[in-house]
Write an enzyme that holds these catalytic residues in place. Structure first.
Site, PDB file in Angstrom:
ATOM      1  N   SER A  77       0.790  -1.241   0.000  1.00  0.00           N
ATOM      2  CA  SER A  77       0.000   0.000   0.000  1.00  0.00           C
ATOM      3  C   SER A  77       0.815   1.280   0.000  1.00  0.00           C
ATOM      4  CB  SER A  77      -0.956   0.004   1.199  1.00  0.00           C
ATOM      5  OG  SER A  77      -2.018  -0.882   0.973  1.00  0.00           O
ATOM      6  N   TYR A 167     -10.699   2.498   5.715  1.00  0.00           N
ATOM      7  CA  TYR A 167      -9.639   2.187   4.753  1.00  0.00           C
ATOM      8  C   TYR A 167     -10.135   1.145   3.754  1.00  0.00           C
ATOM      9  CZ  TYR A 167      -4.856   1.285   3.165  1.00  0.00           C
ATOM     10  OH  TYR A 167      -3.698   1.157   2.403  1.00  0.00           O
ATOM     11  N   SER A 168      -9.994   1.458   2.472  1.00  0.00           N
ATOM     12  CA  SER A 168     -10.472   0.556   1.430  1.00  0.00           C
ATOM     13  C   SER A 168      -9.576   0.640   0.211  1.00  0.00           C
ATOM     14  CB  SER A 168     -11.905   0.915   1.026  1.00  0.00           C
ATOM     15  OG  SER A 168     -12.317   0.154  -0.094  1.00  0.00           O
ATOM     16  N   ASN A 169      -9.046  -0.491  -0.204  1.00  0.00           N
ATOM     17  CA  ASN A 169      -8.202  -0.530  -1.396  1.00  0.00           C
ATOM     18  C   ASN A 169      -8.974  -0.162  -2.652  1.00  0.00           C
ATOM     19  OD1 ASN A 169      -5.473  -1.586  -0.498  1.00  0.00           O
ATOM     20  ND2 ASN A 169      -6.809  -3.102   0.431  1.00  0.00           N
ATOM     21  N   GLY A 300       2.947  -0.775   4.003  1.00  0.00           N
ATOM     22  CA  GLY A 300       2.524  -1.592   2.878  1.00  0.00           C
ATOM     23  C   GLY A 300       2.581  -3.060   3.251  1.00  0.00           C
TER      24      GLY A 300
END
Length: 347
Positions: A77, A167-169, A300
């Protein structure tokens, strides 16, 4: 995370290495060098490494076998900081506005199960306040999916409350699509010409669907000890595709926070956490250390790799550390390492 006993045969005390700048070799080893081996002994990592940068001086340390300073690794991330920087550059060039809706750039894409791109701004994607479901909760972060497919997975779920930090990819996959729609080029191409090339980040790349790592590289291990060095980066896409090195991450965050990539007003926007109620800016988040110092950066996590970069707000002091497994078993070790690096030492 279960211990990787077969990978921990080399005593940590023999594996620890510290290299100081030439003009400071008489200085005692910094506190980070005492914490780093704990990532192996208590954190269940096969190996760990860090590279600290202050102005022109760098310091490297490692613990455990099979890891080196020059290794390429997956940064997960941390990709989001690169994508957010590109979006803010495009905003400064008036090619988009952060108040634009997702619908304006990707018409008809975000619809279904209560999701509506007409109600979501690019700012909400950048700050993780859109409420969109994280598609990797369904894929486990191990199934390669195309960007549109990952969005469709997310849209089978009802959204969380808009305006709250979640939080969302999926947010950053959508931002990658917006960059492509606005520029006519992929987010990888835009990041390459806007960030990677100007900063000379020769070890940094967006591999697309390439499953191998560039040389040199070590091995990467899942939580169960299986080798996951070969990995299709489409498991994360614009939310976590990046491959890089310790030195390149230090250089990137120093340049970003030092004002080399964004004008001052855009950098202030990036560091503004009000939309996410203090939790997140845009591709960056703050951590206040016990000594009162606040550092900025990102972490990440992707199968076989965990990376963390943190820096002072002016970018003059940066630390990147990594382990060659998916997560650190003891969550207290990361804040301890950051405090050891950034908090003033007592005599």
């Amino acid at each position: 995370m279960p211990p990787l006993r077969t990978l921990l045969a080399v005593p940590v005390s023999l594996a620890l290495l510290w290299l100081a700048p030439a003009d400071s070799q008489a200085r005692s080893a910094p506190p980070t060098d005492a914490v780093l081996p704990l990532l192996v002994s208590r954190g269940a990592a096969p190996a760990a490494a860090l590279l600290a940068r202050e102005e022109t001086d760098t310091r490297y340390a490692q613990a455990g076998p099979g890891i080196s300073r020059a290794d390429h690794f997956r940064a997960g991330s941390i990709t989001k900081t690169f994508v957010a920087t590109v979006v803010l550059q495009l905003a400064d060039e008036h090619l988009l506005s952060l108040s634009d809706t997702v619908e304006q750039h990707l018409p008809g894409l975000v619809r279904g199960a209560g999701n509506d791109g007409r109600a979501l701004t690019l700012r909400s994607l950048l700050t993780h306040t859109s409420g969109l479901y994280d598609f990797t909760r369904d894929t486990g972060g191990i199934v390669p999916v195309a960007p549109l497919q990952s969005v469709r997975i997310a849209l089978t779920h009802s959204p969380a409350v808009r305006g709250r930090f979640a939080y969302s990819n999926t947010n950053y996959v959508l931002l990658g699509l917006v960059v492509e729609q606005v520029t006519g080029h992929s987010y990888a191409t835009e990041a390459g010409r806007r960030i990677i090339a100007p900063l000379g980040l020769t070890g940094t790349s967006f591999p697309g669907s390439r499953t191998s790592l560039p040389s040199p590289h070590g091995r990467a291990y899942a939580a169960d000890g299986s080798d996951v060095t070969e990995l299709d980066p489409r498991v994360a896409g614009a939310a976590g595709e990046l491959v890089t090195t310790l030195a390149d991450l230090d250089r990137f965050y120093a340049a970003l926070l030092g004002g080399e990539l964004l004008p001052s007003h855009r950098l202030r926007e990036m560091l503004d956490t009000r939309a996410a109620h203090g939790s997140y800016g845009m591709g960056l988040f703050p951590v206040k250390l016990p000594c009162g110092i606040t550092v900025w950066g990102h972490n990440g996590r992707i199968s076989g790799s965990y990376v963390r970069t943190a820096a002072t707000v002016d970018g003059r002091r940066v630390l990147t550390f990594r382990v060659n497994t998916t997560a650190i078993a003891d969550p207290d070790l990361e804040p301890a390492l950051l405090a050891a690096e950034f908090c003033p030492r007592t005599p």
